[in-house]
Design an enzyme around this catalytic site. Structure first.
Site, mmCIF file in Angstrom:
data_model
loop_
_atom_site.group_PDB
_atom_site.id
_atom_site.type_symbol
_atom_site.label_atom_id
_atom_site.label_comp_id
_atom_site.label_asym_id
_atom_site.label_seq_id
_atom_site.Cartn_x
_atom_site.Cartn_y
_atom_site.Cartn_z
ATOM 1 N N ARG A 196 -24.054 28.904 26.511
ATOM 2 C CA ARG A 196 -24.266 29.983 27.489
ATOM 3 C C ARG A 196 -25.673 30.485 27.221
ATOM 4 N NH1 ARG A 196 -20.415 34.863 29.340
ATOM 5 N NH2 ARG A 196 -19.535 33.046 30.385
ATOM 6 N N GLN A 237 -16.447 28.027 35.338
ATOM 7 C CA GLN A 237 -15.688 29.122 35.951
ATOM 8 C C GLN A 237 -15.205 28.719 37.343
ATOM 9 O OE1 GLN A 237 -15.144 32.666 34.956
ATOM 10 N NE2 GLN A 237 -13.741 32.375 36.661
ATOM 11 N N HIS A 242 -22.536 28.795 37.109
ATOM 12 C CA HIS A 242 -21.376 29.015 36.217
ATOM 13 C C HIS A 242 -20.291 27.994 36.605
ATOM 14 C CE1 HIS A 242 -18.902 30.791 33.306
ATOM 15 N NE2 HIS A 242 -18.672 31.981 33.813
ATOM 16 N N ASP A 275 -17.870 39.552 42.358
ATOM 17 C CA ASP A 275 -18.412 39.503 40.997
ATOM 18 C C ASP A 275 -19.223 40.768 40.798
ATOM 19 O OD1 ASP A 275 -19.301 38.652 38.499
ATOM 20 O OD2 ASP A 275 -20.775 37.219 39.275
ATOM 21 N N ARG A 309 -8.573 29.020 32.786
ATOM 22 C CA ARG A 309 -9.793 28.369 32.311
ATOM 23 C C ARG A 309 -9.507 27.429 31.140
ATOM 24 N NH1 ARG A 309 -14.862 31.787 31.942
ATOM 25 N NH2 ARG A 309 -15.704 29.681 31.889
ATOM 26 N N CYS A 363 -14.146 36.762 38.503
ATOM 27 C CA CYS A 363 -14.290 36.002 37.252
ATOM 28 C C CYS A 363 -14.221 36.899 36.018
ATOM 29 C CB CYS A 363 -15.580 35.203 37.266
ATOM 30 S SG CYS A 363 -17.057 36.236 37.258
#
Ligand code: CP
Ligand code: NVA
Length: 310
Positions: A108, A138, A135, A228, A294, A268
């Site tokens: 990340r 995700q 991302h 988001d 996930r 998310c």
């Protein structure tokens, strides 16, 4: 060996194969506890090295549990404890050492260029666990969640995004809309529409992405309402001003009611002020299932990257 950096770079059939594998794995685990390994799990003796330059709760936990369920191990590096972050070691040497010790690398990062640099010097698969522009793990997991809840192919659904349309999650969602052929409505202030490069990629690929400057028109008739944080981790903006720009783009029940009656809400996480508390905590919100899923998709991504996807 395969990398998992951007959805747009991964062949459609591979993305679909990952989702299918995750579906099968989830069904087979119904009676197992969180650390029980998948039957016939094939990553015994493999180690995933994860590195976080930015905060993470879900990505960190789900990758850790994913590799454990496949009988492998994970080690998490904190960038502030590495020589690299203090200028004491080059990225090239760091990448070579990680490749020597590990079997897969999940990063990340706050820089897309850094991701590319790592890729250049790694000899093991590299997975993008969130960058400023993307991302992908995700969003692939979110496709899985939508199909699981709606019990149909996402290509038959209308997905709606309300909020900042120029961030990592929406970029990956737009890329997914092309790969999985679904309708995507975006509701955002004019200033925050998807970037030009993304829009021309959509046009070139004949995508079905519509942009609205009000949230209700975007939500109309949708099966899924997605949002988001207005302020992403990477945002170097005047936060107060940006939040003010989004004052008409909060997902509340007025917006939800423009969507289909059985429309679900996804986020998310972590959340900010872009969703009302009542929507977030309502039955229509599937955010906990979304977060937990996930693990399943991450497992199939790891298997894909390591050439072990059945
Ligand atoms: N959604 C997500 O990636 O969560 P984290 O930032 O907690 O990993
Ligand atoms: N867009 C958000 C996603 C967090 C998982 C961010 O980059 O902060």
């Amino acid at each position: 060996m395969k990398n998992f950096i951007n959805i747009r770079d991964i062949p459609k059939k591979d993305l679909k194969k990952i989702i299918l594998d995750a579906k099968k794995r989830k069904i087979k685990r119904k009676k197992l506890s969180i650390l029980d390994t998948d039957k016939g799990s094939s990553l015994k003796g493999k180690i995933l090295i994860q590195m976080f330059e930015k905060s993470s709760l879900r990505t960190r936990l789900s990758f850790y549990i994913a590799i454990k369920q496949l009988n492998g191990e994970a080690i998490t590096l904190r960038t502030d404890e590495l020589h690299l972050s203090k200028g004491g070691e080059s990225l090239e040497d760091t990448a070579k050492i990680i490749s020597t010790f590990g079997n897969a690398f999940m990063i990340r990062t706050d820089s897309d260029e850094k991701l590319e640099e790592f890729k250049k010097h790694m000899t093991i698969p590299i997975i993008n666990g969130l960058s400023p522009s993307s991302h992908p793990t995700q969003v692939l997991s979110d496709v899985f969640t939508i199909e699981e809840i709606k019990k149909k192919s996402i290509s038959k659904l209308q997905i709606c995004w309300i909020g900042d349309a120029n961030n990592n999650v929406i970029n990956s969602l737009i890329e997914a809309s092309i790969k999985f052929s679904f309708k995507l409505n975006i509701g955002c202030p004019k200033k925050y529409k998807p970037n030009k490069k993304m829009l021309s990629w959509v046009k070139k690929n004949k995508g079905n992405v519509k942009i609205f400057n009000d949230s209700k028109s975007a939500a109309k008739g949708s099966d899924v309402i997605f949002t988001d944080k207005v302020i992403s981790m990477n945002d170097k903006v005047n936060k107060l001003k940006k939040l003010k720009d989004f004052k008409n783009f909060k997902v509340d029940f007025k917006v939800m009611n423009y969507a289909k009656k059985n429309a679900i809400f996804l986020h998310c996480l972590p959340r900010g002020t872009e969703v009302s508390n009542d929507v977030f905590l309502s039955k229509r919100s599937k955010v906990w299932q979304q977060a937990f899923n996930r693990i399943f998709v991450q497992k199939s991504i790891l298997l894909y990257c390591l050439g072990k996807l059945r």
